[in-house]
Scaffold this motif. Structure first.
Motif, PDB file in Angstrom:
ATOM      1  N   TRP A  13       0.851  -1.196   0.000  1.00 52.55           N
ATOM      2  CA  TRP A  13       0.000   0.000   0.000  1.00 52.55           C
ATOM      3  C   TRP A  13       0.884   1.243   0.000  1.00 52.55           C
ATOM      4  CZ3 TRP A  13       0.566  -2.435   4.867  1.00 52.55           C
ATOM      5  CH2 TRP A  13       0.960  -1.634   5.935  1.00 52.55           C
ATOM      6  N   THR A  14       0.292   2.354  -0.396  1.00 52.96           N
ATOM      7  CA  THR A  14       0.998   3.631  -0.424  1.00 52.96           C
ATOM      8  C   THR A  14       0.789   4.343   0.901  1.00 52.96           C
ATOM      9  OG1 THR A  14       0.668   3.808  -2.811  1.00 52.96           O
ATOM     10  CG2 THR A  14       1.277   5.819  -1.632  1.00 52.96           C
ATOM     11  N   GLU A  15       1.875   4.491   1.648  1.00 50.06           N
ATOM     12  CA  GLU A  15       1.817   5.120   2.974  1.00 50.06           C
ATOM     13  C   GLU A  15       2.357   6.539   2.888  1.00 50.06           C
ATOM     14  OE1 GLU A  15       1.063   6.153   6.541  1.00 50.06           O
ATOM     15  OE2 GLU A  15       0.516   4.110   5.942  1.00 50.06           O
ATOM     16  N   ARG A  16       1.486   7.516   3.160  1.00 51.83           N
ATOM     17  CA  ARG A  16       1.888   8.919   3.110  1.00 51.83           C
ATOM     18  C   ARG A  16       2.212   9.487   4.487  1.00 51.83           C
ATOM     19  NH1 ARG A  16      -2.235  11.324  -1.583  1.00 51.83           N
ATOM     20  NH2 ARG A  16      -1.212  10.234  -3.314  1.00 51.83           N
ATOM     21  N   GLY A  17       1.991   8.679   5.499  1.00 48.27           N
ATOM     22  CA  GLY A  17       2.399   9.065   6.838  1.00 48.27           C
ATOM     23  C   GLY A  17       3.596   8.213   7.236  1.00 48.27           C
ATOM     24  N   ALA A  18       3.478   7.535   8.367  1.00 52.76           N
ATOM     25  CA  ALA A  18       4.548   6.638   8.815  1.00 52.76           C
ATOM     26  C   ALA A  18       3.984   5.652   9.824  1.00 52.76           C
ATOM     27  CB  ALA A  18       5.704   7.416   9.418  1.00 52.76           C
ATOM     28  N   GLY A  19       4.487   4.433   9.765  1.00 47.46           N
ATOM     29  CA  GLY A  19       4.086   3.431  10.727  1.00 47.46           C
ATOM     30  C   GLY A  19       4.842   3.555  12.028  1.00 47.46           C
ATOM     31  N   PRO A  20       4.539   2.702  13.002  1.00 52.69           N
ATOM     32  CA  PRO A  20       5.235   2.746  14.288  1.00 52.69           C
ATOM     33  C   PRO A  20       6.744   2.594  14.155  1.00 52.69           C
ATOM     34  CG  PRO A  20       3.310   1.330  14.397  1.00 52.69           C
ATOM     35  CD  PRO A  20       3.497   1.670  12.962  1.00 52.69           C
ATOM     36  N   GLY A  21       7.179   1.875  13.115  1.00 49.93           N
ATOM     37  CA  GLY A  21       8.611   1.701  12.898  1.00 49.93           C
ATOM     38  C   GLY A  21       9.189   2.663  11.887  1.00 49.93           C
ATOM     39  N   GLY A  22       8.396   3.652  11.495  1.00 43.79           N
ATOM     40  CA  GLY A  22       8.859   4.624  10.523  1.00 43.79           C
ATOM     41  C   GLY A  22       8.608   4.226   9.083  1.00 43.79           C
ATOM     42  N   ASP A  23       7.892   3.102   8.867  1.00 43.44           N
ATOM     43  CA  ASP A  23       7.615   2.644   7.500  1.00 43.44           C
ATOM     44  C   ASP A  23       6.835   3.702   6.731  1.00 43.44           C
ATOM     45  OD1 ASP A  23       7.940  -0.641   8.030  1.00 43.44           O
ATOM     46  OD2 ASP A  23       7.192   0.514   9.723  1.00 43.44           O
ATOM     47  N   THR A  24       7.254   3.999   5.531  1.00 42.36           N
ATOM     48  CA  THR A  24       6.551   4.963   4.698  1.00 42.36           C
ATOM     49  C   THR A  24       6.765   4.608   3.231  1.00 42.36           C
ATOM     50  OG1 THR A  24       6.151   7.332   4.353  1.00 42.36           O
ATOM     51  CG2 THR A  24       8.454   6.632   4.530  1.00 42.36           C
ATOM     52  N   GLY A  25       6.104   5.322   2.319  1.00 42.26           N
ATOM     53  CA  GLY A  25       6.217   5.000   0.897  1.00 42.26           C
ATOM     54  C   GLY A  25       5.451   3.744   0.559  1.00 42.26           C
ATOM     55  N   ARG A  26       6.060   2.855  -0.203  1.00 45.67           N
ATOM     56  CA  ARG A  26       5.442   1.581  -0.555  1.00 45.67           C
ATOM     57  C   ARG A  26       5.715   0.573   0.548  1.00 45.67           C
ATOM     58  NH1 ARG A  26       1.876   1.481  -4.996  1.00 45.67           N
ATOM     59  NH2 ARG A  26       2.632   2.980  -6.536  1.00 45.67           N
ATOM     60  N   VAL A  27       4.676   0.121   1.205  1.00 38.49           N
ATOM     61  CA  VAL A  27       4.827  -0.787   2.344  1.00 38.49           C
ATOM     62  C   VAL A  27       4.289  -2.168   1.959  1.00 38.49           C
ATOM     63  CG1 VAL A  27       4.239  -1.232   4.752  1.00 38.49           C
ATOM     64  CG2 VAL A  27       4.564   1.127   3.959  1.00 38.49           C
ATOM     65  N   PRO A  28       5.106  -3.216   2.006  1.00 36.20           N
ATOM     66  CA  PRO A  28       4.612  -4.571   1.719  1.00 36.20           C
ATOM     67  C   PRO A  28       3.614  -5.026   2.783  1.00 36.20           C
ATOM     68  CG  PRO A  28       7.021  -4.471   1.642  1.00 36.20           C
ATOM     69  CD  PRO A  28       6.549  -3.202   2.286  1.00 36.20           C
ATOM     70  N   THR A  29       2.554  -5.693   2.357  1.00 36.05           N
ATOM     71  CA  THR A  29       1.574  -6.184   3.315  1.00 36.05           C
ATOM     72  C   THR A  29       2.065  -7.448   4.014  1.00 36.05           C
ATOM     73  OG1 THR A  29       0.431  -7.524   1.661  1.00 36.05           O
ATOM     74  CG2 THR A  29      -0.346  -5.254   1.963  1.00 36.05           C
ATOM     75  N   ARG A  30       1.492  -7.693   5.208  1.00 37.78           N
ATOM     76  CA  ARG A  30       1.781  -8.914   5.961  1.00 37.78           C
ATOM     77  C   ARG A  30       0.472  -9.481   6.524  1.00 37.78           C
ATOM     78  NH1 ARG A  30       6.256  -7.970  10.371  1.00 37.78           N
ATOM     79  NH2 ARG A  30       4.617  -6.544  11.090  1.00 37.78           N
ATOM     80  N   PRO A  31      -0.497  -9.792   5.675  1.00 38.60           N
ATOM     81  CA  PRO A  31      -1.786 -10.270   6.203  1.00 38.60           C
ATOM     82  C   PRO A  31      -1.681 -11.587   6.953  1.00 38.60           C
ATOM     83  CG  PRO A  31      -1.681 -10.547   3.823  1.00 38.60           C
ATOM     84  CD  PRO A  31      -0.489  -9.728   4.209  1.00 38.60           C
ATOM     85  N   GLN A  32      -0.654 -12.409   6.605  1.00 41.71           N
ATOM     86  CA  GLN A  32      -0.508 -13.695   7.301  1.00 41.71           C
ATOM     87  C   GLN A  32      -0.302 -13.510   8.802  1.00 41.71           C
ATOM     88  OE1 GLN A  32       1.288 -12.523   4.768  1.00 41.71           O
ATOM     89  NE2 GLN A  32       1.666 -14.076   3.182  1.00 41.71           N
ATOM     90  N   ALA A  33       0.203 -12.336   9.196  1.00 41.48           N
ATOM     91  CA  ALA A  33       0.456 -12.086  10.615  1.00 41.48           C
ATOM     92  C   ALA A  33      -0.828 -12.064  11.443  1.00 41.48           C
ATOM     93  CB  ALA A  33       1.200 -10.760  10.791  1.00 41.48           C
ATOM     94  N   TRP A  34      -1.980 -11.948  10.765  1.00 41.06           N
ATOM     95  CA  TRP A  34      -3.255 -11.883  11.479  1.00 41.06           C
ATOM     96  C   TRP A  34      -3.959 -13.237  11.550  1.00 41.06           C
ATOM     97  CZ3 TRP A  34      -4.692  -7.610  14.074  1.00 41.06           C
ATOM     98  CH2 TRP A  34      -4.025  -6.414  13.760  1.00 41.06           C
ATOM     99  N   GLY A  35      -3.460 -14.230  10.851  1.00 43.17           N
ATOM    100  CA  GLY A  35      -4.118 -15.535  10.863  1.00 43.17           C
ATOM    101  C   GLY A  35      -5.477 -15.484  10.181  1.00 43.17           C
TER     102      GLY A  35
END
Length: 292
Positions: A168-190
């Motif tokens: 997805w296109t991230e225009r802010g930042a995640g808790p770890g500073g992730d921004t820009g094109r962020v790879p998804t990790r849906p498997q982490a949710w089971g």
């Protein structure tokens, strides 16, 4: 086309400063971009969502100087939309029923943990052990005829195999500073729940359906929902829904560093108003510039 933003609180309590940050950011961004700002009430939990909280949300937003475009969308009025989406996923062979209670799932997880470490989702909740996948069609039919409470879960492995790698296109930042094109990790949710017998939807399903039906182009929300975007992007692809932009903002925290939450008794905007604060002071507390 002009961008469309939204604020989508759950009316199961009064708004606090964390909600105010998200609502004001969405409103300011929409107005500065010449776009639209929508209000949605995520009230699928009919036991916890109360009319007095719904009324208070509208009152608090108007007090902050926030006006929304068009009618308020109440999710409890649109269960048919979510049921139709769940039916589409079921027709693809991506949903399966599970019948365990929370207590039964806790016992299953405890048994797995006794054999070694058991994975948790990004929110810290143990993943569903997946035992319902092993039920025979005859056993499933017997439980359904008996009226057993049913949760419809996404077969995450099959869904991910179908969609491949996503981002997805991230225009802010995640808790770890992730921004820009962020790879998804849906498997982490089971195998997440997408619908229940008594409520034909879940947060994950209803939010992606609503955003698509309302034409939301830009989703601005707190960093606590950053990794939920992985599930949302997966569902968007499976259902053929548009791809919005995302912007996750930092959370408002209490003096101990915990995020503000209704469940933790965070001071409400109504209480701050009673103490004499005005909207301009709320903006200063949130380090948001005035908006003309």
């Amino acid at each position: 086309m002009p961008p469309v933003f939204r604020f989508a609180p759950s009316p199961n309590g009064y708004l606090h400063l964390g909600h105010a940050r998200s609502a004001l950011l969405n409103f300011d961004l929409a107005r500065r971009a010449g776009g639209r700002f929508l209000l949605r009430l995520e009230d699928i939990d009919r036991a916890r969502c109360k009319p007095e909280f719904k009324a208070a949300i509208l009152e608090d937003l108007l007090w902050l100087g926030i006006a929304w475009d068009g009618p308020v969308r109440r999710q409890s009025d649109h269960f048919a939309d979510y049921r139709a989406a769940a039916d589409r996923l079921a027709a693809q062979g991506l949903l399966y029923p599970s019948f365990e209670s929370r207590a039964e799932i806790a016992r299953l997880v405890a048994a797995e943990q006794a054999r070694g470490r058991w994975p948790h989702d990004p929110d810290g909740v143990p993943l569903y052990p997946g035992v319902a996948k092993a039920l025979s069609p005859q056993a499933v039919a017997l439980l359904q005829r008996a009226g057993a409470p049913t949760a419809w879960r996404l077969d995450m492995t099959r869904a991910c195999d179908r969609c491949g790698e996503l981002d997805w296109t991230e225009r802010g930042a995640g808790p770890g500073g992730d921004t820009g094109r962020v790879p998804t990790r849906p498997q982490a949710w089971g195998d997440v729940i997408l619908a229940r017998k008594e409520i034909p939807t879940s947060y994950h399903l209803s939010v992606v359906v609503d955003d698509a039906l309302q034409g939301v182009t830009d989703i601005v929300r707190g960093q606590d929902l950053f990794w939920s975007t992985s599930v949302h992007r997966l569902l968007q692809v499976l259902l053929g829904l548009p791809r919005p932009n995302y912007r996750h903002h930092r959370l408002v925290r209490d003096p101990g560093g915990a995020k503000l939450a209704k469940s933790n008794g965070a001071t409400s905007l109504r209480e701050l108003r009673k103490r004499g604060l005005n909207p301009a002071e709320i903006r200063r507390m949130l380090e948001l510039s005035p908006f003309d």
